[in-house]
Design an enzyme around this catalytic site. Structure first.
Site, PDB file in Angstrom:
ATOM      1  CG  ASP A 117      -0.208  -0.586   2.590  1.00  0.00           C
ATOM      2  OD1 ASP A 117      -0.867  -1.233   3.340  1.00  0.00           O
ATOM      3  OD2 ASP A 117       1.055  -0.107   2.577  1.00  0.00           O
ATOM      4  CG  ASP A 169       0.865   4.527   4.268  1.00  0.00           C
ATOM      5  OD1 ASP A 169      -0.385   4.323   3.859  1.00  0.00           O
ATOM      6  OD2 ASP A 169       1.502   4.079   5.000  1.00  0.00           O
ATOM      7  CG  ASP A 188       8.390   1.654  12.878  1.00  0.00           C
ATOM      8  OD1 ASP A 188       8.804   2.210  11.927  1.00  0.00           O
ATOM      9  OD2 ASP A 188       7.870   0.721  13.167  1.00  0.00           O
TER      10      ASP A 188
HETATM   11  P1  ATP Z   1       4.150  -3.195   5.953  1.00  0.00           P
HETATM   12  O1  ATP Z   1       3.040  -2.456   5.541  1.00  0.00           O
HETATM   13  O2  ATP Z   1       4.936  -3.859   4.836  1.00  0.00           O
HETATM   14  O3  ATP Z   1       3.610  -4.166   6.847  1.00  0.00           O
HETATM   15  P2  ATP Z   1       5.117  -0.659   6.948  1.00  0.00           P
HETATM   16  O4  ATP Z   1       6.234  -0.131   7.225  1.00  0.00           O
HETATM   17  O5  ATP Z   1       4.405  -0.059   5.749  1.00  0.00           O
HETATM   18  O6  ATP Z   1       4.989  -2.194   6.625  1.00  0.00           O
HETATM   19  P3  ATP Z   1       2.659   0.015   8.372  1.00  0.00           P
HETATM   20  O7  ATP Z   1       2.129  -0.541   9.535  1.00  0.00           O
HETATM   21  O8  ATP Z   1       1.964   0.171   7.186  1.00  0.00           O
HETATM   22  O9  ATP Z   1       4.163  -0.558   8.063  1.00  0.00           O
HETATM   23  O10 ATP Z   1       3.144   1.399   8.948  1.00  0.00           O
HETATM   24  C1  ATP Z   1       3.479   2.484   7.722  1.00  0.00           C
HETATM   25  C2  ATP Z   1       4.482   3.503   8.397  1.00  0.00           C
HETATM   26  O11 ATP Z   1       4.104   4.056   9.740  1.00  0.00           O
HETATM   27  C3  ATP Z   1       5.703   2.816   8.743  1.00  0.00           C
HETATM   28  O12 ATP Z   1       6.554   2.640   7.573  1.00  0.00           O
HETATM   29  C4  ATP Z   1       6.346   3.628   9.929  1.00  0.00           C
HETATM   30  O13 ATP Z   1       6.969   4.891   9.237  1.00  0.00           O
HETATM   31  C5  ATP Z   1       5.208   4.233  10.538  1.00  0.00           C
HETATM   32  N1  ATP Z   1       5.174   3.220  11.748  1.00  0.00           N
HETATM   33  C6  ATP Z   1       4.076   2.163  11.926  1.00  0.00           C
HETATM   34  N2  ATP Z   1       3.984   1.461  12.844  1.00  0.00           N
HETATM   35  C7  ATP Z   1       4.873   2.286  13.869  1.00  0.00           C
HETATM   36  C8  ATP Z   1       5.162   2.349  15.108  1.00  0.00           C
HETATM   37  N3  ATP Z   1       4.610   1.240  15.957  1.00  0.00           N
HETATM   38  N4  ATP Z   1       6.023   3.343  15.565  1.00  0.00           N
HETATM   39  C9  ATP Z   1       6.104   4.410  14.895  1.00  0.00           C
HETATM   40  N5  ATP Z   1       6.158   4.332  13.489  1.00  0.00           N
HETATM   41  C10 ATP Z   1       5.183   3.475  13.009  1.00  0.00           C
HETATM   42 MG    MG Z   2       2.357  -0.253   5.010  1.00  0.00          MG
END
Ligand code: ATP
Ligand code: MG
Length: 444
Positions: free
Chosen positions: A63, A65, A142
């Site tokens: 996805d 963002d 994170d």
């Molecule tokens: P994926 O979608 O592949 O599981 P992702 O990194 O995109 O991994 P998401 O949960 O979609 O994970 O989160 C999007 C973004 O939001 C992350 O890349 C990070 O920058 C931020 N983020 C997500 N969870 C946290 C958290 N627990 N603490 C701090 N920042 C976070």
């Molecule tokens: Mg994501």
């Protein structure tokens, strides 16, 4: 309290288009539309987070963002297909049929004295809803790899935390003080392992070091969130690597306490072998785009706990069928305190377990009944898995494979001579035929 959002932490490095591999071809057209529209509206607009990271390592993002300096109201004014969601922190969802582009206003994670941010005594983050600058937005994320911004205005990648280099070096590194960041949100521990497994990255030694002794903080995380995180850990195609990572960093006992204990107590290692085999299988199914179910996954993850509970009850002299039901309930109830497994998954999970005991029963009436059970297929797949880990079930597998084609033929080919042994009726404990008996079946 010290905050890791110290802007002294950040120094902008801008990586121009000719020095990185992100091309607009890899970005969803809808995300591009959103980025351009925001920019035409006079706002800053960036692709951010997992999508930038995934594109840099050559993976297709799940996805997309977007981060911007526009407020939610300004975003809404630009898009007809936009909904504002969230109470604590308002986000915009721009909806294009089945695709949703999440657009978030830059936000900070600092105590600005407005009372908009509250921290739990242990350092856990309870609210974070103050707008901020792009630097603030970067450092509240994170991992450094997750804090990269792809700018639509010049196609550069903006890096405030050293993430670009960390991605090149294939390392997951927390932004700021690792222990503080895990205390703020313990789920980050699971994210470290999951993302490292998914990307084939290592975890930076300083980010890895606190994991074993902070693992128990996971019990403070919301069980529903841990359930979601489990699905991501084990149903995204990297289950085996995720499991090994959880084990390596001491997180398994916090996430799946009873299964971890059962595996540790199982000297032959058969329970762990079967679990790993099942996870490899799950990964193969995901790779082949075959369906995977949370019920089957949890039947697998909690099988060691179930076997152990079952043996304990049987050792106390509880009748087999009753012991199975009680073991299934006990394991489910205990697991719920950490990971909230919804009933629509825990019930079929239990059925998969309980059906295992019907497989040695070969009388025609029973065979027909077992075959028509709505969970037969999943339970049979589970039996195949048990067989692949111990090969004690080869005969049962052969029988039930045949029985699915032609029950009468299967019964004729494998006469139910040993069935008298399982004379305790429906749902009796799984038993081996005497000829081939090797060891107690419960731990295979
Ligand atoms: P994926 O979608 O592949 O599981 P992702 O990194 O995109 O991994 P998401 O949960 O979609 O994970 O989160 C999007 C973004 O939001 C992350 O890349 C990070 O920058 C931020 N983020 C997500 N969870 C946290 C958290 N627990 N603490 C701090 N920042 C976070
Ligand atoms: Mg994501």
């Amino acid at each position: 309290m010290p905050t890791q959002n110290d802007t002294a932490l950040t120094r902008l490095r801008s990586i121009p288009r000719d020095q990185h591999s992100i091309s607009r071809k890899g970005i969803s057209p809808n995300a591009l539309r959103v980025l351009y529209r925001l920019r035409e509206g006079g706002h800053e607009a960036y692709l951010v987070g997992g999508a930038v990271r995934d594109l840099l390592v050559g993976l297709q993002p799940k996805d997309f963002d977007v981060a911007t300096d526009a407020t939610p109201e300004q975003i809404k004014a630009l898009f007809r297909n936009c909904r504002l969601i969230g109470r604590r922190f308002r986000l915009a969802h721009v909806v294009f049929g089945r695709e949703i582009i999440e657009v978030a206003t830059f936000r900070a994670n600092i105590d600005d004295g407005s009372g908009d941010r509250e921290t739990h005594a242990g350092g856990r983050l309870l609210r974070d809803n103050v707008y901020g600058t792009i630097e603030d937005d970067a450092v509240r994320r994170d991992f450094t790899a997750n804090a990269l911004y792809y700018a639509i205005e010049d196609f550069s990648v903006r890096d405030y935390t050293g993430g670009f280099e960390d991605v090149q070096n294939r390392v997951m590194k927390l932004i700021g003080d690792p222990e503080l960041r895990y205390r703020e949100d313990p789920v980050r521990m699971l994210r470290a392992v999951r993302l490292a497994a998914k990307l084939g990255f290592s975890i930076d030694p300083e980010s890895a070091a606190p994991l074993p002794h902070l693992a128990s903080l996971l019990s403070e995380a919301a069980p529903a969130r841990l359930f979601e995180e489990c699905l991501k850990l084990f149903l995204s195609g990297n289950a085996e690597a995720s499991f090994l990572g959880l084990e390596q960093h001491g997180l398994l006992p916090a996430l799946l306490p009873e299964s971890a204990a059962a595996m540790a107590a199982n000297r032959s290692g058969a329970l762990r072998r079967m679990l790993l085999e099942g996870l490899r299988n799950t990964d193969a199914r995901v790779a082949a785009e075959e369906p995977v179910s949370p019920a089957f996954l949890f039947a697998l993850l909690l099988w060691p706990a179930y076997c152990r509970a079952l043996m304990a009850l049987q050792a106390e002299g509880v009748h087999a069928a009753e012991a199975q039901r009680r073991a299934a309930d006990r394991v489910t109830v205990h697991q719920l305190t950490t990971v909230a497994l919804p009933r629509r998954f825990s019930l079929p999970m239990q059925e998969i377990w309980l059906l295992q005991s019907r497989f040695p029963l070969r009388q025609r009436k029973r065979v027909v009944r077992t075959l028509s059970h709505p969970r037969f297929r999943a339970a049979f797949d589970f039996l195949v898995l048990r067989q692949s880990a111990s090969d004690d079930h080869a005969e049962d597998v052969a029988f039930w494979r045949e029985a699915q084609q032609d029950p009468d033929h299967a019964i004729a080919a494998h006469p139910p001579e040993a069935e008298v042994e399982a004379g305790e009726g429906e749902g009796a404990a799984p038993r081996k035929r005497r000829r081939r008996r090797r060891r107690s079946t419960a731990t295979e």
